[in-house]
Write a protein that holds these residues in place. Structure first.
Motif, PDB file in Angstrom:
ATOM      1  N   THR A   1      -8.886 -32.589  58.490  1.00 31.44           N
ATOM      2  CA  THR A   1     -10.093 -32.179  59.202  1.00 31.44           C
ATOM      3  C   THR A   1     -10.072 -30.666  59.425  1.00 31.44           C
ATOM      4  OG1 THR A   1     -10.220 -34.311  60.351  1.00 31.44           O
ATOM      5  CG2 THR A   1     -11.465 -32.482  61.294  1.00 31.44           C
ATOM      6  N   PRO A   2     -11.087 -29.940  58.950  1.00 29.40           N
ATOM      7  CA  PRO A   2     -11.117 -28.476  59.115  1.00 29.40           C
ATOM      8  C   PRO A   2     -11.119 -28.062  60.581  1.00 29.40           C
ATOM      9  CG  PRO A   2     -12.777 -29.212  57.536  1.00 29.40           C
ATOM     10  CD  PRO A   2     -12.247 -30.443  58.206  1.00 29.40           C
ATOM     11  N   ASP A   3     -10.551 -26.914  60.851  1.00 30.38           N
ATOM     12  CA  ASP A   3     -10.557 -26.383  62.214  1.00 30.38           C
ATOM     13  C   ASP A   3     -11.996 -26.197  62.697  1.00 30.38           C
ATOM     14  OD1 ASP A   3      -7.818 -26.264  62.197  1.00 30.38           O
ATOM     15  OD2 ASP A   3      -7.729 -24.163  61.557  1.00 30.38           O
ATOM     16  N   GLY A   4     -12.214 -26.551  63.941  1.00 32.56           N
ATOM     17  CA  GLY A   4     -13.542 -26.390  64.513  1.00 32.56           C
ATOM     18  C   GLY A   4     -14.377 -27.651  64.481  1.00 32.56           C
ATOM     19  N   CYS A   5     -13.961 -28.641  63.667  1.00 33.75           N
ATOM     20  CA  CYS A   5     -14.692 -29.918  63.593  1.00 33.75           C
ATOM     21  C   CYS A   5     -14.230 -30.833  64.721  1.00 33.75           C
ATOM     22  CB  CYS A   5     -14.459 -30.596  62.246  1.00 33.75           C
ATOM     23  SG  CYS A   5     -15.251 -29.748  60.869  1.00 33.75           S
ATOM     24  N   ILE A   6     -15.175 -31.438  65.391  1.00 36.78           N
ATOM     25  CA  ILE A   6     -14.846 -32.325  66.506  1.00 36.78           C
ATOM     26  C   ILE A   6     -14.247 -33.633  66.014  1.00 36.78           C
ATOM     27  CG2 ILE A   6     -15.804 -33.587  68.479  1.00 36.78           C
ATOM     28  CD1 ILE A   6     -17.939 -31.418  68.693  1.00 36.78           C
ATOM     29  N   SER A   7     -14.789 -34.161  64.927  1.00 36.97           N
ATOM     30  CA  SER A   7     -14.316 -35.447  64.401  1.00 36.97           C
ATOM     31  C   SER A   7     -14.167 -35.360  62.880  1.00 36.97           C
ATOM     32  CB  SER A   7     -15.299 -36.564  64.769  1.00 36.97           C
ATOM     33  OG  SER A   7     -16.580 -36.297  64.234  1.00 36.97           O
ATOM     34  N   PRO A   8     -13.324 -36.202  62.291  1.00 38.95           N
ATOM     35  CA  PRO A   8     -13.133 -36.175  60.842  1.00 38.95           C
ATOM     36  C   PRO A   8     -14.374 -36.649  60.093  1.00 38.95           C
ATOM     37  CG  PRO A   8     -11.976 -38.041  61.811  1.00 38.95           C
ATOM     38  CD  PRO A   8     -12.473 -37.218  62.947  1.00 38.95           C
ATOM     39  N   ASN A   9     -14.574 -36.103  58.889  1.00 39.05           N
ATOM     40  CA  ASN A   9     -15.706 -36.547  58.069  1.00 39.05           C
ATOM     41  C   ASN A   9     -15.335 -37.822  57.324  1.00 39.05           C
ATOM     42  OD1 ASN A   9     -14.303 -35.827  55.622  1.00 39.05           O
ATOM     43  ND2 ASN A   9     -14.814 -33.685  56.051  1.00 39.05           N
ATOM     44  N   PRO A  10     -16.314 -38.529  56.751  1.00 44.00           N
ATOM     45  CA  PRO A  10     -16.022 -39.805  56.078  1.00 44.00           C
ATOM     46  C   PRO A  10     -14.957 -39.729  54.988  1.00 44.00           C
ATOM     47  CG  PRO A  10     -18.373 -39.598  56.431  1.00 44.00           C
ATOM     48  CD  PRO A  10     -17.773 -38.281  56.835  1.00 44.00           C
ATOM     49  N   SER A  11     -14.932 -38.647  54.219  1.00 45.54           N
ATOM     50  CA  SER A  11     -13.924 -38.545  53.158  1.00 45.54           C
ATOM     51  C   SER A  11     -12.521 -38.432  53.742  1.00 45.54           C
ATOM     52  CB  SER A  11     -14.224 -37.349  52.249  1.00 45.54           C
ATOM     53  OG  SER A  11     -14.209 -36.134  52.988  1.00 45.54           O
TER      54      SER A  11
END
Length: 306
Positions: free
Chosen positions: A202-212
């Motif tokens: 999960t990239p820095d700054g993202c609150i939640s992980p993306n589907p991939s």
């Protein structure tokens, strides 16, 4: 917090249903390889089931897991998530605080322990239905005037009722010790890798992980967990399949000793390839179903209660 608890259980139900549909054909192959006779290898098992039972053979016994594993997964994810929040509340005074590794491990063990009460009967019925067309080898048939190749159980309800009548509560919970030894460490090796890989991808700054990221982390976690759980899964499968046509094992230790004496150490790794391969899509579907449905429920709650 109470509403969020309900959302965790509901999202776990969705994830469980998705994983059953994706993984049941490989689960049937895994069970036949571990508890059956004469299949040789994975490819031969697939071809034999297809020739003798057609495509329907791969989905044998699925109706019961589809209904029950959704509930089972609901309990696993609900207990895991709420235990994590409780530990964060106790340690940091904030249930939303990022849990430490020790908290993830403890929550995993708690969910694994509690899940055994539901999972053992579900697995027993599923395995009995998957194994009832196995060829008769040898053993004590005093309980059953039944013949190999002839269906012993008409369906999941009949299977559950028959086992309960003939073997009692102990029969329904046959293999519970092996299930406990498989699931408590197994869920540690399920949730810890998932948490780690989700965080890593999960990239820095993202609150939640993306589907991939969820798909990849869930798949890797499932492959690791199921691969390492294979030895005890073999023992559990043999104990629970025992009783369809014969009664061969007296308990966990007796099953381990008989299996080792008759087939060597390699028997405990039978089905490990299927377990690992099956674990990836099943767990990907499980975590995707859980995370996406949880996110949708939270979004709906925000919209309706701004």
């Amino acid at each position: 917090m109470g509403s969020l608890q309900l959302q965790d259980f509901a999202a776990g139900w969705v994830g469980g249903a998705a994983s059953v549909v994706v993984g049941h054909p490989l689960d049937t192959i895994k069970t036949r390889l571990q508890a059956g006779q004469g299949y040789g290898n994975t490819l031969n098992c697939v071809l034999t089931v297809y020739r003798n039972e057609s495509v329907a053979g791969f989905f044998k016994g699925m109706s019961f897991p589809l209904a029950s594993i959704a509930v089972y997964s609901s309990v696993v994810f609900g207990v895991f998530s709420n235990t994590q929040r409780l530990l964060s509340q106790l340690r940091h005074g904030d249930p939303s605080h990022t849990p430490a590794l020790a908290d993830v491990a403890l929550a995993s063990m708690v969910s694994g322990f509690i899940s055994v009460g539901i999972g053992t009967p579900v697995d027993l019925v599923k395995i009995r239905l998957q194994m009832q067309t196995e060829p008769y080898i040898d053993g004590n048939t005093k309980l059953r005037p039944k013949f190999p190749g002839f269906p012993v159980y008409r369906g999941p309800i009949h299977c559950f009722r028959t086992v309960l009548q003939e073997e009692g509560i102990a029969g329904i919970y046959r293999g519970v010790g092996a299930t406990l030894l498989r699931d408590v460490p197994g869920y540690c090796l399920y949730f810890i890798p998932y948490t780690f890989f989700c965080s890593w991808t999960t990239p820095d700054g993202c609150i939640s992980p993306n589907p991939s990221s969820i798909w990849l982390a869930g798949g890797i976690a499932g492959a690791i967990s199921w691969g390492t759980a294979t030895p005890m899964d073999v023992v559990k499968s043999r104990l629970q399949a025992d009783g369809v046509y014969l009664n061969k094992y007296k308990g966990i230790l007796d099953c381990i000793l008989q299996s080792y004496q008759n087939e060597g150490l390699k028997v405990f790794f039978r089905g490990i390839t299927v377990n690992a391969v099956r674990g990836f899509p099943m767990s990907s579907a499980m975590f995707l179903g859980y995370e996406l449905s949880l996110k949708a429920m939270k979004r709906h709650q925000t919209e309706t209660n701004p």
